[in-house]
Design an enzyme around this catalytic site. Structure first.
Site, PDB file in Angstrom:
ATOM      1  N   GLU A   1     -18.631   7.864  -4.261  1.00  0.00           N
ATOM      2  CA  GLU A   1     -17.364   8.603  -4.246  1.00  0.00           C
ATOM      3  C   GLU A   1     -17.316   9.626  -5.374  1.00  0.00           C
ATOM      4  O   GLU A   1     -16.929  10.778  -5.197  1.00  0.00           O
ATOM      5  CB  GLU A   1     -16.208   7.611  -4.390  1.00  0.00           C
TER       6      GLU A   1
ATOM      7  N   TRP B   1       0.856  -1.195   0.000  1.00  0.00           N
ATOM      8  CA  TRP B   1       0.000   0.000   0.000  1.00  0.00           C
ATOM      9  C   TRP B   1       0.884   1.234   0.000  1.00  0.00           C
ATOM     10  O   TRP B   1       2.095   1.128   0.259  1.00  0.00           O
ATOM     11  CB  TRP B   1      -0.920   0.004   1.238  1.00  0.00           C
TER      12      TRP B   1
ATOM     13  N   GLU C   1      -3.175   8.952  -1.601  1.00  0.00           N
ATOM     14  CA  GLU C   1      -2.386   7.713  -1.480  1.00  0.00           C
ATOM     15  C   GLU C   1      -1.582   7.397  -2.734  1.00  0.00           C
ATOM     16  O   GLU C   1      -1.345   6.250  -3.048  1.00  0.00           O
ATOM     17  CB  GLU C   1      -3.315   6.518  -1.171  1.00  0.00           C
TER      18      GLU C   1
END
Ligand SMILES: *[C@@H]1O[C@H](CO)[C@@H](O)[C@H](O)[C@H]1NC(C)=O
Ligand SMILES: *[C@@H]1O[C@H](CO)[C@@H](O)[C@H](O)[C@H]1NC(C)=O
Ligand SMILES: *[C@@H]1O[C@H](CO)[C@@H](O)[C@H](O)[C@H]1NC(C)=O
Ligand SMILES: *[C@@H]1O[C@H](CO)[C@@H](O)[C@H](O)[C@H]1NC(C)=O
Ligand SMILES: *[C@@H]1O[C@H](CO)[C@@H](O)[C@H](O)[C@H]1NC(C)=O
Length: 566
Positions: free
Chosen positions: A422, A140, A199
């Site tokens: 979203e 991640w 991210e």
């Protein structure tokens, strides 16, 4: 499109001005839906969060394409800030149990060893966990350093209430240990790189630095109120505030979102930072990029304009009218689309600005914010306009309309049942990606609250200015005989001495050979170690022998160090 708005919007053509009444109606129907949608995503009893432990916020119930059935520290903290604000303001007293669950869940999460480390070795930078409070161990974008800052901001809001309503001792015992872990992590890591809030980019990131700065200020104030030592929080807040200034791009007139990432840097990151560090007591201060500061307004315009031509649903809308906006123009995730939360943030920043202009009964147009204001009044000039002037009235009315029109776009692409996913499709406006995104609901609620004129509590941003850390001049003299082609360099333990890098070592001057010299600007009152090295035609040939040289810079004045090569 929601039925209520359809008729109001249809009248107005492409550059529509939604009537304030139709946005009132949207806010009235969507508010309870957003609140219920948010609570449905919190364990253990949320209707859409089966399997989540108590106090755990799921990002979305979506399990495939994308799978968001995890808990993120960032999202959870932003969601609980909304809940804590509703509770402490007396708006909804029933939320106390949720808050207590959250406190307990986050206290547990802090101790969960994970791929970013343990609680003492960087584990607090882990962005995402499983909803049963175990570590997520796949690869991640980690670490992400905004999480502990946002969590401490949420917990500090609750701690302030708890202190007023119970006792200082109670807060010291129950909440302070959790808050202190997060703040100590921020102190240790704010000046290190990490992944941004989307991210994707590993560098320094404006949103991250801004929320870190806020948490350290609030943390120092809380520490002081609790009789704890918060001096490190203040020291690093001062440093972070100076670093925050470096994101401003004066040529482009916007705040650059990330120091890395090879993108334009136009990003909802910066407007999100502005609303989440809004402090009405700070007025339109640009040092903390307050929502009504000239820099934040200029940046907002540049950000919004970057989506005008790239989304089909924005086609035909006048160049000074509200549009749908996404994360950043280069976005390709799910094809790159507008998001509900990034469209809401545009409205929220402007509602926040209106709160301050009204309360200070004036607004200022600077050369930096002039292009922003000229969208609403093309003849406006640099100056300060009191609330009695027609310029003030015209500008604030037009900006309120622009903010309402932005919410009308949010409404237009919200399905009839009020559910907020979203994203919505850039060409058709249809909802896509994760359904029932908890953050979308939280962002709608904070925008609605700002529209209603609700001011958040101050966090101490008033009057802050970057005071660059003091420096002093230090001269290094070293007596060293050399052969032709050979030069003397210095490197050492601090940034100004190139962090022990022989490649980046600084060359000394042989003007007083055999004494070689260099004068450097070093941080004041700082102990450092250093060595001289020799390079032949630029290639390292030898280091001085051990031990390292060491010295401390004075608080002021200058320092001369006379050494002999050994
Ligand atoms: C609880 O604290 C708030 C401040 O956050 C204060 O306004 C309120 O009066 C307090 N209530 C009681 C019962 O002490
Ligand atoms: C650390 O702070 C210094 C001084 O503001 C700045 O030059 C540097 O870019 C910062 N680095 C990171 C990774 O934040
Ligand atoms: C000199 O400093 C370097 C870098 O911190 C360190 O690795 C080295 O052990 C030091 N040398 C001595 C003799 O302490
Ligand atoms: C310079 O530093 C000394 C301590 O080293 C301190 O006593 C003095 O007040 C400082 N002077 C100024 C002008 O800051
Ligand atoms: C260092 O050397 C210079 C001359 O190169 C001299 O003026 C100065 O007094 C010396 N300083 C110390 C602390 O020895």
């Amino acid at each position: 499109m929601r039925v209520l708005l359809a008729s109001a919007l249809a009248l107005c053509g492409t550059a529509f001005a939604a009537s304030s009444a139709s946005v009132d109606a949207y806010v009235a129907t969507e508010s309870p839906i957003a609140k219920a949608g948010l609570l449905a995503n919190i364990g253990p009893n949320g209707a859409k969060s089966a399997g989540a432990k108590a106090g755990v916020v799921i990002a979305s119930p979506s399990t495939v394409n994308p799978n968001y059935l995890y808990t993120w520290v960032r999202d959870s903290s932003l969601v609980f800030k909304v809940i804590i604000d509703q509770f402490t303001s007396g708006q909804d007293k029933s939320l106390l149990g949720q808050i207590q669950n959250f406190v307990a869940a986050e206290k547990t999460l802090q101790q969960v060893s994970n791929p970013s480390g343990t609680v003492t070795t960087g584990g607090l930078g882990e962005p995402k966990f499983n909803i049963d409070l175990t570590a997520f161990t796949d690869s991640w974008g980690r670490p992400q350093r905004d999480g502990p800052a946002l969590r401490s901001t949420a917990l500090i809001a609750y701690a302030n209430w708890l202190r007023a309503n119970t006792s200082t001792a109670n807060v010291v015992q129950t909440l302070w240990p959790t808050i202190k872990l997060d703040l100590d992590y921020v102190v240790a890591s704010w000046n290190s790189t990490g992944f941004d809030l989307w991210e994707e980019v590993s560098s320094s990131s404006f949103f991250t630095t801004a929320v870190q700065h806020r948490s350290l200020r609030e943390g120092a104030a809380l520490a002081s109120a609790l009789g704890q030592d918060g001096s490190a929080y203040t020291t690093q807040a001062n440093n972070a505030l100076c670093f925050l200034q470096s994101y401003w791009n004066p040529t482009g007139g916007y705040i650059t979102a990330n120091t890395g990432g090879s993108r334009s840097g136009k990003d909802a990151n910066t407007a999100l930072a502005s609303i989440h560090t809004f402090d009405p007591a700070a007025g339109c201060d640009a040092a903390t990029f307050q929502p009504c500061s000239d820099k934040a307004l200029s940046s907002l315009k540049v950000y919004v304009d970057s989506f005008r031509s790239i989304y089909a649903i924005n086609q035909g809308i006048a160049s000074n009218a509200a549009v749908a906006t996404g994360r950043y123009p280069e976005d390709v995730y799910f094809g790159g689309n507008p998001w509900y939360l990034t469209t809401a943030v545009v409205a929220e920043q402007l509602y926040d600005a209106l709160i301050v202009w009204k309360s200070q009964a004036s607004l200022q147009v600077t050369s930096i914010s002039l292009p922003f204001f000229r969208q609403f009044l093309s003849s406006v000039a640099v100056g300060t306009y009191a609330s009695a002037t027609s310029t003030f009235t015209t500008l604030t009315a037009a900006i309120k309309t622009f903010a309402d029109d932005t919410l009308a776009i949010h409404a237009k692409y919200t399905p009839a049942n009020g559910a907020l996913a979203e994203q919505f499709n850039r060409a058709t406006g249809a909802p896509l990606s994760a359904a029932d995104l908890t953050w979308s609901y939280a962002a709608a609620l904070t925008a609605f609250s700002a529209r209603a004129g609700v001011s958040p509590a101050s966090w101490g941003a008033n009057g802050l200015v970057c005071k660059p850390p003091p420096t002093v001049s230090v001269t290094f003299n070293v007596v060293a005989t050399t052969v032709f082609g050979e030069n003397i360099y210095i490197t050492g333990s601090i940034g100004a001495l190139q962090n022990w890098s022989p490649d980046n070592a600084l060359i000394l001057s042989p003007a007083n050979y055999p004494t070689w010299s260099i004068t450097l600007t070093l941080p004041a009152s700082t102990r450092f170690e250093y060595k001289y090295i020799r390079k032949m035609n630029g290639v390292l040939t030898s280091w001085e022998s051990d031990p390292n040289n060491s010295a401390s810079s004075p608080a002021n004045g200058t320092l001369v160090l006379n050494d002999t090569w050994r």
